[in-house]
Design an enzyme around this catalytic site. Structure first.
Site, PDB file in Angstrom:
ATOM      1  N   SER A 153       0.853  -1.186   0.000  1.00 36.83           N
ATOM      2  CA  SER A 153       0.000   0.000   0.000  1.00 36.83           C
ATOM      3  C   SER A 153       0.887   1.233   0.000  1.00 36.83           C
ATOM      4  CB  SER A 153      -0.887   0.005   1.246  1.00 36.83           C
ATOM      5  OG  SER A 153      -1.514   1.260   1.446  1.00 36.83           O
ATOM      6  N   TYR A 167      -1.676  -0.768  10.440  1.00 36.93           N
ATOM      7  CA  TYR A 167      -1.682  -0.983   8.998  1.00 36.93           C
ATOM      8  C   TYR A 167      -0.384  -0.517   8.350  1.00 36.93           C
ATOM      9  CZ  TYR A 167      -3.520  -1.153   4.223  1.00 36.93           C
ATOM     10  OH  TYR A 167      -3.724  -1.445   2.893  1.00 36.93           O
TER      11      TYR A 167
END
Length: 266
Positions: A153, A167
């Protein structure tokens, strides 16, 4: 290999190969499954949600692909072995591994429990490591190379003020794993790369594309930092996937390919 001069598209020809896709009922996993099916790949699709998994599998079969399903998440060594064993049993082994399984949990660090943090790290990092190990052992034993495509990501590179400590840390770890395995398997013919998107259109992010107050505010905040001036669409991920799964990327390994409209460049 000289056929690429007269037929450049042959570099992207992966017809007849076997791919394992985990997280196949999710946004990127289902897209990957359908794109690979359209490219003539035989598929082993894994996900924990059996009904959604079967819907994706049926769409791939309708596209002409041979498909095996495994209704398991890659949560344990046994799960990961079972997923790769399905490829061995049905197709004689996997050539491509796409790890699209994962999760997020957003909260300020002071409000996040250790259990919640470890769940994100397990779902994004440990499961990826276990799948790579299971795939790598088989690919190294066969000696014909392979392609590993991980999902990172933009948050693996950039922080976020809204409570992304779990995350961001997990995706940074996936980036590190990509580089480490790219080095470790470099001479074996196994390439390891990661696609790192920003927000792209899916059932989970559809609200960001809508003409609502919340959607507009969130979208405008994102667009202020995306040089291309728009959010991502599924096709923005399809091209990078085909590149990394094909021999077109044979000299690329250990790379994080940002599919983000320039978001991480600024």
């Amino acid at each position: 290999m000289k056929d690429f001069v007269s037929n450049p598209m042959s570099l992207f020809d992966i017809r007849g190969q076997v791919a394992v896709v985990t997280g196949a009922s999710g946004a990127f996993g289902s897209l990957a499954a359908r794109v690979l099916a359209g490219a003539g790949v035989r598929l082993v699709l894994a996900a924990g949600r059996a009904q959604e998994l079967e819907a994706v599998a049926q769409a791939c079969r309708e596209a002409g692909a041979e498909v095996e399903t495994v209704a398991r998440r890659p949560s344990t060594e046994a799960d990961c072995e079972a997923i790769l064993e399905a490829a061995d049993r049905r197709f004689g082994g996997a050539d491509i591994l796409v790890v699209a399984s994962g999760l997020n949990d957003v909260a300020p660090i002071g409000d996040m429990s250790l259990e919640r943090f470890e769940r994100v790290m397990s779902g994004n990092v440990t499961s990826t490591w276990l799948l790579c190990r299971a795939f790598g052992r088989r690919a190294l034993a066969r000696g014909r190379g392979g392609k590993v495509v991980l999902v990172s990501s933009a948050r693996g590179k950039l922080g976020h003020p809204a409570g992304y400590t779990a995350y961001c840390a997990s995706k940074s770890a996936v980036d590190g794993m990509t580089r480490a395995l790219g080095c470790e398997w470099g001479k074996s013919g196994i390439t390891v790369n990661a696609i790192a998107p920003t927000v792209f259109r899916s059932s989970l992010t559809a609200w960001m594309f809508e003409d609502t107050e919340k959607g507009r505010a969130t979208r405008e905040g994102m667009l202020a930092r995306i040089p291309k001036g728009r959010l991502g669409e599924p096709e923005d991920l399809a091209g990078p996937l085909l590149f990394l799964a094909s021999r077109a990327s044979d000299f690329h390994t250990g790379h994080i390919l940002y599919a983000d409209g320039g978001y991480t460049a600024g």
